[in-house]
Write an enzyme that holds these catalytic residues in place. Structure first.
Site, PDB file in Angstrom:
ATOM      1  N   PHE A 209       0.702  -1.113  -0.382  1.00 51.04           N
ATOM      2  CA  PHE A 209       0.025  -0.023  -0.575  1.00 51.04           C
ATOM      3  C   PHE A 209       0.356   1.233   0.119  1.00 51.04           C
ATOM      4  O   PHE A 209       0.771   1.627  -1.152  1.00 51.04           O
ATOM      5  CB  PHE A 209      -0.483   0.088   0.948  1.00 51.04           C
ATOM      6  CG  PHE A 209      -1.427   0.894   1.504  1.00 51.04           C
ATOM      7  CD1 PHE A 209      -2.346   2.142   0.865  1.00 51.04           C
ATOM      8  CD2 PHE A 209      -2.089   1.992   2.637  1.00 51.04           C
ATOM      9  CE1 PHE A 209      -2.942   2.943   0.865  1.00 51.04           C
ATOM     10  CE2 PHE A 209      -2.972   2.813   3.117  1.00 51.04           C
ATOM     11  CZ  PHE A 209      -3.357   3.616   2.237  1.00 51.04           C
ATOM     12  N   ILE A 210       1.463   1.248   0.759  1.00 48.04           N
ATOM     13  CA  ILE A 210       2.675   2.750   1.583  1.00 48.04           C
ATOM     14  C   ILE A 210       3.606   2.349  -0.009  1.00 48.04           C
ATOM     15  O   ILE A 210       4.113   3.101  -0.240  1.00 48.04           O
ATOM     16  CB  ILE A 210       2.673   3.056   2.250  1.00 48.04           C
ATOM     17  CG1 ILE A 210       1.677   2.791   3.887  1.00 48.04           C
ATOM     18  CG2 ILE A 210       3.710   4.230   2.755  1.00 48.04           C
ATOM     19  CD1 ILE A 210       1.873   2.530   5.358  1.00 48.04           C
TER      20      ILE A 210
ATOM     21  N   SER B  32       0.238  -8.484  -1.221  1.00 47.92           N
ATOM     22  CA  SER B  32       0.485  -7.753  -2.846  1.00 47.92           C
ATOM     23  C   SER B  32       0.189  -8.551  -3.858  1.00 47.92           C
ATOM     24  O   SER B  32       1.350  -9.407  -3.803  1.00 47.92           O
ATOM     25  CB  SER B  32       1.401  -6.615  -2.679  1.00 47.92           C
ATOM     26  OG  SER B  32       2.664  -7.271  -2.495  1.00 47.92           O
TER      27      SER B  32
ATOM     28  N   ASP C 201      12.782 -11.602  -0.508  1.00 51.78           N
ATOM     29  CA  ASP C 201      12.620 -12.270   0.284  1.00 51.78           C
ATOM     30  C   ASP C 201      13.324 -11.299   1.024  1.00 51.78           C
ATOM     31  O   ASP C 201      14.349 -11.729   0.771  1.00 51.78           O
ATOM     32  CB  ASP C 201      12.454 -13.026   1.293  1.00 51.78           C
ATOM     33  CG  ASP C 201      11.412 -13.415   2.305  1.00 51.78           C
ATOM     34  OD1 ASP C 201      11.698 -12.944   3.661  1.00 51.78           O
ATOM     35  OD2 ASP C 201      10.281 -13.742   1.833  1.00 51.78           O
TER      36      ASP C 201
ATOM     37  N   SER D 160       6.283   3.745  13.433  1.00 55.39           N
ATOM     38  CA  SER D 160       5.316   3.662  13.513  1.00 55.39           C
ATOM     39  C   SER D 160       4.891   4.466  14.865  1.00 55.39           C
ATOM     40  O   SER D 160       5.619   4.247  15.961  1.00 55.39           O
ATOM     41  CB  SER D 160       4.354   2.517  13.677  1.00 55.39           C
ATOM     42  OG  SER D 160       3.030   2.603  14.363  1.00 55.39           O
TER      43      SER D 160
ATOM     44  N   TYR E  32       4.072  -7.135  17.613  1.00 52.19           N
ATOM     45  CA  TYR E  32       3.746  -6.266  15.650  1.00 52.19           C
ATOM     46  C   TYR E  32       4.186  -4.439  16.829  1.00 52.19           C
ATOM     47  O   TYR E  32       5.749  -4.724  15.668  1.00 52.19           O
ATOM     48  CB  TYR E  32       2.931  -5.821  14.809  1.00 52.19           C
ATOM     49  CG  TYR E  32       2.689  -4.333  14.141  1.00 52.19           C
ATOM     50  CD1 TYR E  32       3.711  -5.016  13.085  1.00 52.19           C
ATOM     51  CD2 TYR E  32       2.082  -4.148  14.349  1.00 52.19           C
ATOM     52  CE1 TYR E  32       3.804  -3.947  11.959  1.00 52.19           C
ATOM     53  CE2 TYR E  32       2.379  -2.307  13.662  1.00 52.19           C
ATOM     54  CZ  TYR E  32       2.700  -2.532  12.436  1.00 52.19           C
ATOM     55  OH  TYR E  32       3.128  -1.551  11.697  1.00 52.19           O
TER      56      TYR E  32
ATOM     57  N   LYS F 108       8.431  -2.962  15.712  1.00 53.32           N
ATOM     58  CA  LYS F 108       8.713  -1.098  15.548  1.00 53.32           C
ATOM     59  C   LYS F 108       9.964  -0.782  15.809  1.00 53.32           C
ATOM     60  O   LYS F 108      11.032  -0.193  15.841  1.00 53.32           O
ATOM     61  CB  LYS F 108       7.664  -0.438  14.953  1.00 53.32           C
ATOM     62  CG  LYS F 108       6.625  -1.016  14.132  1.00 53.32           C
ATOM     63  CD  LYS F 108       7.189  -0.649  12.942  1.00 53.32           C
ATOM     64  CE  LYS F 108       6.755  -1.069  11.351  1.00 53.32           C
ATOM     65  NZ  LYS F 108       7.651  -1.358  10.199  1.00 53.32           N
TER      66      LYS F 108
HETATM   67  P1  NAD Z   1       1.604  -3.473   3.113  1.00 46.52           P
HETATM   68  O1  NAD Z   1       1.494  -4.939   3.847  1.00 46.52           O
HETATM   69  O2  NAD Z   1       0.920  -3.023   2.130  1.00 46.52           O
HETATM   70  O3  NAD Z   1       3.423  -3.594   2.407  1.00 46.52           O
HETATM   71  C1  NAD Z   1       4.058  -4.008   2.552  1.00 46.52           C
HETATM   72  C2  NAD Z   1       4.715  -5.072   1.696  1.00 46.52           C
HETATM   73  O4  NAD Z   1       6.444  -6.016   2.056  1.00 46.52           O
HETATM   74  C3  NAD Z   1       3.919  -6.479   1.253  1.00 46.52           C
HETATM   75  O5  NAD Z   1       3.360  -5.898  -0.194  1.00 46.52           O
HETATM   76  C4  NAD Z   1       4.292  -7.489   1.110  1.00 46.52           C
HETATM   77  O6  NAD Z   1       4.366  -8.513   0.984  1.00 46.52           O
HETATM   78  C5  NAD Z   1       5.789  -7.263   1.752  1.00 46.52           C
HETATM   79  N1  NAD Z   1       6.819  -8.279   2.608  1.00 46.52           N
HETATM   80  C6  NAD Z   1       6.418  -7.984   3.742  1.00 46.52           C
HETATM   81  N2  NAD Z   1       7.109  -8.956   3.733  1.00 46.52           N
HETATM   82  C7  NAD Z   1       8.231  -9.211   3.060  1.00 46.52           C
HETATM   83  C8  NAD Z   1       9.771 -10.224   3.480  1.00 46.52           C
HETATM   84  N3  NAD Z   1       9.469 -10.934   4.071  1.00 46.52           N
HETATM   85  N4  NAD Z   1       9.899  -9.977   1.524  1.00 46.52           N
HETATM   86  C9  NAD Z   1       9.735  -9.492   0.902  1.00 46.52           C
HETATM   87  N5  NAD Z   1       8.624  -8.466   0.919  1.00 46.52           N
HETATM   88  C10 NAD Z   1       7.450  -8.560   2.348  1.00 46.52           C
HETATM   89  O7  NAD Z   1       1.975  -2.526   4.349  1.00 46.52           O
HETATM   90  P2  NAD Z   1       1.753  -1.330   4.151  1.00 46.52           P
HETATM   91  O8  NAD Z   1       0.757  -0.015   4.624  1.00 46.52           O
HETATM   92  O9  NAD Z   1       2.259  -0.787   2.825  1.00 46.52           O
HETATM   93  O10 NAD Z   1       2.426  -0.869   5.227  1.00 46.52           O
HETATM   94  C11 NAD Z   1       4.420  -0.855   4.917  1.00 46.52           C
HETATM   95  C12 NAD Z   1       5.533  -0.319   6.042  1.00 46.52           C
HETATM   96  O11 NAD Z   1       4.908   0.774   6.335  1.00 46.52           O
HETATM   97  C13 NAD Z   1       5.101  -1.672   6.966  1.00 46.52           C
HETATM   98  O12 NAD Z   1       6.305  -1.882   7.443  1.00 46.52           O
HETATM   99  C14 NAD Z   1       3.950  -0.900   8.231  1.00 46.52           C
HETATM  100  O13 NAD Z   1       4.161  -2.051   8.882  1.00 46.52           O
HETATM  101  C15 NAD Z   1       4.384   0.619   8.177  1.00 46.52           C
HETATM  102  N6  NAD Z   1       3.579   1.055   8.806  1.00 46.52           N
HETATM  103  C16 NAD Z   1       1.855   1.337   8.310  1.00 46.52           C
HETATM  104  C17 NAD Z   1       1.131   1.546   8.645  1.00 46.52           C
HETATM  105  C18 NAD Z   1      -0.899   1.209   7.937  1.00 46.52           C
HETATM  106  O14 NAD Z   1      -1.691   1.436   8.732  1.00 46.52           O
HETATM  107  N7  NAD Z   1      -0.430   1.347   6.691  1.00 46.52           N
HETATM  108  C19 NAD Z   1       1.460   2.929  10.227  1.00 46.52           C
HETATM  109  C20 NAD Z   1       2.295   2.353  10.722  1.00 46.52           C
HETATM  110  C21 NAD Z   1       3.547   1.643  10.046  1.00 46.52           C
END
Ligand code: NAD
Ligand code: UDP
Length: 340
Positions: A11-12, A36, A58, A124, A149, A153
């Protein structure tokens, strides 16, 4: 600059690639696709007109990471990859520590081996724990996270800071996100949760579109003006531009910096639901449910440090965030899945 975006199809990460490309950077997405789909790569290209380099991999695969960092002559890593479901982390702590913490250690080892010195990390607001004072400033001590989780962080922040201390030429930027919502204004990219959403905004949009019957509001007896919890929601495009600003501010001599990325404005659950109905004209039925375990009452940022040092501040208000989330949901009722 050449940027490796771990979690780049998420997403982000995907929204950040749009901003990176539009600012003239070259982004390489590195993702294992556990949460994703590659459909988003076409959507990014549809917006920016530029293809995105993609490596399926990964972050625990150190060899592949080192090769990727060298092959693409990477200058900086933006590290989004991680598992992020709070509830799931309670039942799968080993998987969360292995993936998030273990994966980050491998990434740092790969960066050392490839001679890459700069990393921007997705932290976060959860690292503050239950706020003792609001708004939250970066110099406040970290608090007790309420789940594995959140602890990953805090642990990763410590690992990154220890690593920067040992390698002073390194640039480490910890970005503490508040609550990202919204979607690209085109409606072609957005948040695509699997199963029933845990977070408020995707739940609201799925009720609005009729996939879920009603929203449960978790508690209306908190010590807030309307009794519901308060959060600092930030548009994902503002968050994305925060990363571009952080890149611009990387110090040639190295260093460790921490920034809150939020709007500085608190919005209650009921205020968000009402803003959504106003922005979209769609009714969102809801009922009051018991409090959700582990929820903090109120959490919002002081964003003045990012404004002063990065020249960045959030532009979008809550109604725009609601309108863009709805636009994405309407145009893609099943997220990216229909196109996969
Ligand atoms: P998301 O799940 O949409 O994106 C995370 C991506 O990481 C996914 O595409 C997933 O396939 C990939 N991924 C996970 N484990 C992996 C691995 N071992 N190797 C390679 N790829 C891997 O989540 P998001 O909302 O885009 O969040 C992105 C980051 O921001 C995360 O670290 C999350 O903890 C942090 N974050 C998110 C939020 C929120 O509310 N969305 C808030 C604070 C922090
Ligand atoms: N929330 C809610 N119903 C839901 C999902 C969330 O009332 O179905 C509330 C939740 O209790 C919290 C706020 O909305 O007060 C934001 O929750 P979210 O999970 O989106 O973010 P976080 O709590 O992680 O900041």
């Amino acid at each position: 600059m050449n940027i490796l975006v771990t979690g780049g199809t998420g997403f982000i990460g995907s929204h950040t690639i749009v901003e990176l490309q539009q600012a003239g950077h070259t982004a390489v997405a590195y993702d294992n696709l556990c949460n994703s789909s590659t459909v988003v790569l076409d959507r990014i290209e549809g917006i920016t007109g530029k293809p995105v380099e993609f490596v399926e991999g990964d972050i625990r695969d150190q060899e592949k990471l080192t090769k990727t960092l060298k092959d693409f002559d990477i200058d900086c890593v933006i590290h989004f990859a991680g598992l992020k479901a709070v509830g799931e982390s309670v039942h799968k702590p080993i998987e969360y520590y292995d993936n998030n913490v273990g994966g980050t250690v491998k990434l740092l080892a790969a960066m050392r081996d490839a001679g890459v010195n700069s990393i921007i990390f997705s932290s976060s607001a959860t690292v503050y724990g239950e706020p003792t004072k609001l708004p939250l400033t970066e110099d406040m001590p970290k608090g007790q996270a309420t789940n594995p989780y959140g602890r990953t962080k805090g642990i990763i922040e410590d690992i990154l800071s220890d690593t920067q201390f040992a390698y002073p030429q390194m640039n480490v930027v910890l970005l503490r996100y508040f609550n990202p919502i919204g979607a690209h204004p085109s409606g072609t990219m957005g948040e695509d949760p699997t199963g029933i959403p845990n977070n408020l905004m995707p739940y609201v949009t799925q009720v609005a579109i009729g996939k879920l019957k009603e929203l449960g509001v978790f508690g209306n007896d908190y010590d807030t003006p309307d009794g519901t919890c308060i959060r600092d929601y930030i548009h994902v495009m503002d968050l994305a531009s925060g990363h571009v600003a952080a890149l611009k501010a990387l110090k040639p001599e190295g260093g460790l910096s921490i920034y809150n990325l939020g709007t500085g404005r608190g919005t209650s659950v009921l205020e968000l639901v009402n803003a959504f109905m106003k922005a979209t004209g769609v009714n969102v039925p809801y009922s009051i449910k018991p409090r959700r375990e582990g929820d903090v009452v109120a959490c919002y940022a002081d964003c003045s440090k990012a404004k002063e040092e990065l020249g960045w501040e959030a532009k979008y208000g809550i109604e725009q965030m609601c309108a863009d989330s709805w636009n994405w949901q309407q145009k893609n009722p099943n997220g990216y899945r229909d196109q996969a």
